[in-house]
Design an enzyme around this catalytic site. Structure first.
Site, PDB file in Angstrom:
ATOM      1  N   LYS A 175       0.774  -1.272   0.057  1.00  0.00           N
ATOM      2  CA  LYS A 175       0.291  -0.166   0.175  1.00  0.00           C
ATOM      3  C   LYS A 175       0.404   1.303  -0.167  1.00  0.00           C
ATOM      4  O   LYS A 175       0.349   2.016  -0.214  1.00  0.00           O
ATOM      5  CB  LYS A 175      -1.004   0.049   0.705  1.00  0.00           C
ATOM      6  CG  LYS A 175      -2.315  -1.326   1.378  1.00  0.00           C
ATOM      7  CD  LYS A 175      -2.962  -0.944   1.971  1.00  0.00           C
ATOM      8  CE  LYS A 175      -4.193  -1.851   1.991  1.00  0.00           C
ATOM      9  NZ  LYS A 175      -5.295  -2.036   2.771  1.00  0.00           N
ATOM     10  N   LYS A 204      -5.656 -10.992  -6.433  1.00  0.00           N
ATOM     11  CA  LYS A 204      -6.808 -10.938  -5.152  1.00  0.00           C
ATOM     12  C   LYS A 204      -7.770 -10.120  -5.665  1.00  0.00           C
ATOM     13  O   LYS A 204      -7.238  -8.571  -6.177  1.00  0.00           O
ATOM     14  CB  LYS A 204      -5.887 -10.664  -4.077  1.00  0.00           C
ATOM     15  CG  LYS A 204      -7.085 -10.626  -2.673  1.00  0.00           C
ATOM     16  CD  LYS A 204      -6.085 -10.541  -1.362  1.00  0.00           C
ATOM     17  CE  LYS A 204      -6.430  -8.217  -1.065  1.00  0.00           C
ATOM     18  NZ  LYS A 204      -7.215  -8.689  -0.050  1.00  0.00           N
ATOM     19  N   LYS A 235     -10.729  -4.040  -2.638  1.00  0.00           N
ATOM     20  CA  LYS A 235     -11.833  -2.938  -2.607  1.00  0.00           C
ATOM     21  C   LYS A 235     -10.621  -1.858  -3.537  1.00  0.00           C
ATOM     22  O   LYS A 235     -11.206  -0.755  -3.672  1.00  0.00           O
ATOM     23  CB  LYS A 235     -11.954  -2.632  -1.320  1.00  0.00           C
ATOM     24  CG  LYS A 235     -11.094  -2.417  -0.211  1.00  0.00           C
ATOM     25  CD  LYS A 235     -12.250  -1.784   0.518  1.00  0.00           C
ATOM     26  CE  LYS A 235     -10.928  -1.945   2.019  1.00  0.00           C
ATOM     27  NZ  LYS A 235     -10.876  -3.126   2.815  1.00  0.00           N
TER      28      LYS A 235
HETATM   29  P1  ADP Z   1      -9.865  -6.212   0.331  1.00  0.00           P
HETATM   30  O1  ADP Z   1      -8.542  -6.438   0.337  1.00  0.00           O
HETATM   31  O2  ADP Z   1     -10.218  -5.823  -0.205  1.00  0.00           O
HETATM   32  O3  ADP Z   1      -8.788  -4.233   1.550  1.00  0.00           O
HETATM   33  P2  ADP Z   1      -9.924  -5.890   3.681  1.00  0.00           P
HETATM   34  O4  ADP Z   1      -8.716  -6.347   3.601  1.00  0.00           O
HETATM   35  O5  ADP Z   1     -11.268  -5.036   4.451  1.00  0.00           O
HETATM   36  O6  ADP Z   1      -9.969  -6.038   1.850  1.00  0.00           O
HETATM   37  O7  ADP Z   1      -9.810  -7.962   3.840  1.00  0.00           O
HETATM   38  C1  ADP Z   1     -12.036  -7.524   4.650  1.00  0.00           C
HETATM   39  C2  ADP Z   1     -11.425  -9.175   4.729  1.00  0.00           C
HETATM   40  O8  ADP Z   1     -11.680 -10.051   3.751  1.00  0.00           O
HETATM   41  C3  ADP Z   1     -10.125  -9.746   5.709  1.00  0.00           C
HETATM   42  O9  ADP Z   1     -10.810 -10.909   6.270  1.00  0.00           O
HETATM   43  C4  ADP Z   1      -8.985 -10.682   4.454  1.00  0.00           C
HETATM   44  O10 ADP Z   1      -8.877 -11.401   4.636  1.00  0.00           O
HETATM   45  C5  ADP Z   1     -11.024 -11.110   3.398  1.00  0.00           C
HETATM   46  N1  ADP Z   1     -10.527 -11.036   2.006  1.00  0.00           N
HETATM   47  C6  ADP Z   1     -10.334  -9.429   1.067  1.00  0.00           C
HETATM   48  N2  ADP Z   1      -9.786  -9.938   0.325  1.00  0.00           N
HETATM   49  C7  ADP Z   1     -10.177 -11.254  -0.091  1.00  0.00           C
HETATM   50  C8  ADP Z   1     -10.259 -12.488  -1.073  1.00  0.00           C
HETATM   51  N3  ADP Z   1     -10.096 -11.485  -2.371  1.00  0.00           N
HETATM   52  N4  ADP Z   1     -10.295 -13.250  -0.859  1.00  0.00           N
HETATM   53  C9  ADP Z   1     -10.485 -13.810   0.536  1.00  0.00           C
HETATM   54  N5  ADP Z   1     -10.808 -13.146   1.290  1.00  0.00           N
HETATM   55  C10 ADP Z   1     -10.597 -11.960   1.591  1.00  0.00           C
HETATM   56 NA    NA Z   2      -7.556  -7.147   3.108  1.00  0.00          NA
END
Ligand code: ADP
Ligand code: NA
Length: 329
Positions: free
Chosen positions: A114, A197, A200
């Site tokens: 990031k 992955k 968001k």
């Molecule tokens: P992002 O990666 O979109 O910023 P967050 O970091 O807010 O999402 O993640 C919130 C939860 O969702 C965490 O437990 C994270 O491990 C899970 N998560 C996020 N993206 C994925 C994905 N592509 N596949 C599986 N789990 C995910």
């Molecule tokens: Na994440």
């Protein structure tokens, strides 16, 4: 209660959760609440590390809480609350930041990714210390398990390291948590770049947002990148796009991937996408309906979150007091 504890949280950064959040985390939370003592938190302190709009943040916290409930979290059986409603998270984080190494924190890959994206001047100290705040979130509730996606494994490891260090320096205080990562759905991939992955932070046509217009969702799945060849077979290396769609379909329907492969012998990618669309909409339509109902009565939702914060207080306050005493405050 002597049931094992779980703690997990998601940021209210964007209005909508995506399919990776749902399959990797939220769905697991709902499944765990019967035989666990569960704490599910809208981690709004984590959502201001890269700039934000105050009025939007408050609304997004509500929308996020509504999505937890729509995804199956029951505020009666679980403790559902907003992080900033309890001051103990930030209070414990300061102490933990004083026993976390600068080098140790510098090795967090999410921070490296990031901060590389933002550049040094737009990278805040808060983004750097974010995993320490996350450690405080988890340790404060003596969680045994943290249900998360694969990308969070390193942060839970840091939590164990820092919690263990606290215990050995100041006396046994915290339970050291384990990550709980459902293997099949640990990582849902972007529909346009099925080697990355779904996230968001990579907004675009490869993201399935749960609150998006169903027509948009349908279109995005239809235009998902598939692979050369025409057989519907899971092969992460050579067919990452088809494999991702199979993973999603299997997770949503409970049908094993091998069985889906069999059902699709002699049929092509277009048919597969049709079934994925149907399975996703089966979840998304009632989900959206429930979120709308909850947001129609914001006063009731706020009252529910205030009760959740009170329930959280019963654990967080004495834990913080104990930790502060041990430190010498
Ligand atoms: P992002 O990666 O979109 O910023 P967050 O970091 O807010 O999402 O993640 C919130 C939860 O969702 C965490 O437990 C994270 O491990 C899970 N998560 C996020 N993206 C994925 C994905 N592509 N596949 C599986 N789990 C995910
Ligand atoms: Na994440």
């Amino acid at each position: 209660s002597n049931r094992p504890r779980v703690f997990s949280g998601m940021q209210p950064t964007n209005a909508s959760l995506h399919l990776g959040n749902y399959l990797g985390a939220l769905r697991q939370w709902a499944a765990m609440q019967d035989d666990h003592d569960a704490f599910y938190c809208v981690v709004d302190l984590h959502a201001i590390t890269a700039g934000h709009d105050p009025a939007e943040l408050r609304e997004r916290s509500r929308v996020t809480a509504a999505q937890y409930i729509a995804g199956g979290v029951d505020p009666e059986r679980s403790t559902l609350f907003v992080q900033s409603h309890r001051p103990e998270h930030a209070q414990l984080a300061w102490v933990l930041s004083c026993i976390t190494g600068f080098g140790e924190a510098s090795r967090m890959t999410q921070f490296k990714d990031k901060s590389a994206r933002h550049g040094a001047d737009a990278t805040t100290v808060g983004l750097f210390t974010y995993p320490v705040l996350q450690a405080a979130d988890i340790l404060l509730y003596n969680a045994d398990f943290v249900p998360v996606g694969e990308d969070q494994r390193q942060h839970v490891e840091l939590t164990r390291d820092v919690g263990g260090r606290f215990n050995s320096r100041f006396g046994e205080t915290f339970v050291l948590p384990k990550p709980f990562i459902p293997e099949a759905t640990a990582k849902i991939y972007d529909l346009q770049d099925p080697t990355a992955k779904m996230s968001k932070s990579v907004a675009g046509a490869g993201l399935i947002e749960l609150l998006d217009d169903p027509k948009v969702i349908e279109k995005r799945i239809k235009s998902a990148v598939t692979d050369t060849g025409r057989d519907v077979l899971a092969d992460r290396e050579n067919k990452p796009g088809v494999t991702n769609l199979l993973t999603i379909l299997s997770a949503l329907t409970g049908r094993p991937i091998a069985q889906i492969e069999q059902d699709f012998s002699g049929r092509g990618y277009g048919d597969l996408k049709k079934e994925v669309i149907a399975a996703v909409l089966d979840v998304v339509l009632p989900f959206q309906q429930r979120v709308r109902e909850l947001l129609d009565d914001p006063a009731e939702l706020d009252a529910l979150l205030a009760r959740g914060a009170e329930k959280a207080q019963a654990t967080a306050e004495p834990m913080l007091r104990r930790a502060y005493e041990r430190v010498g405050f």
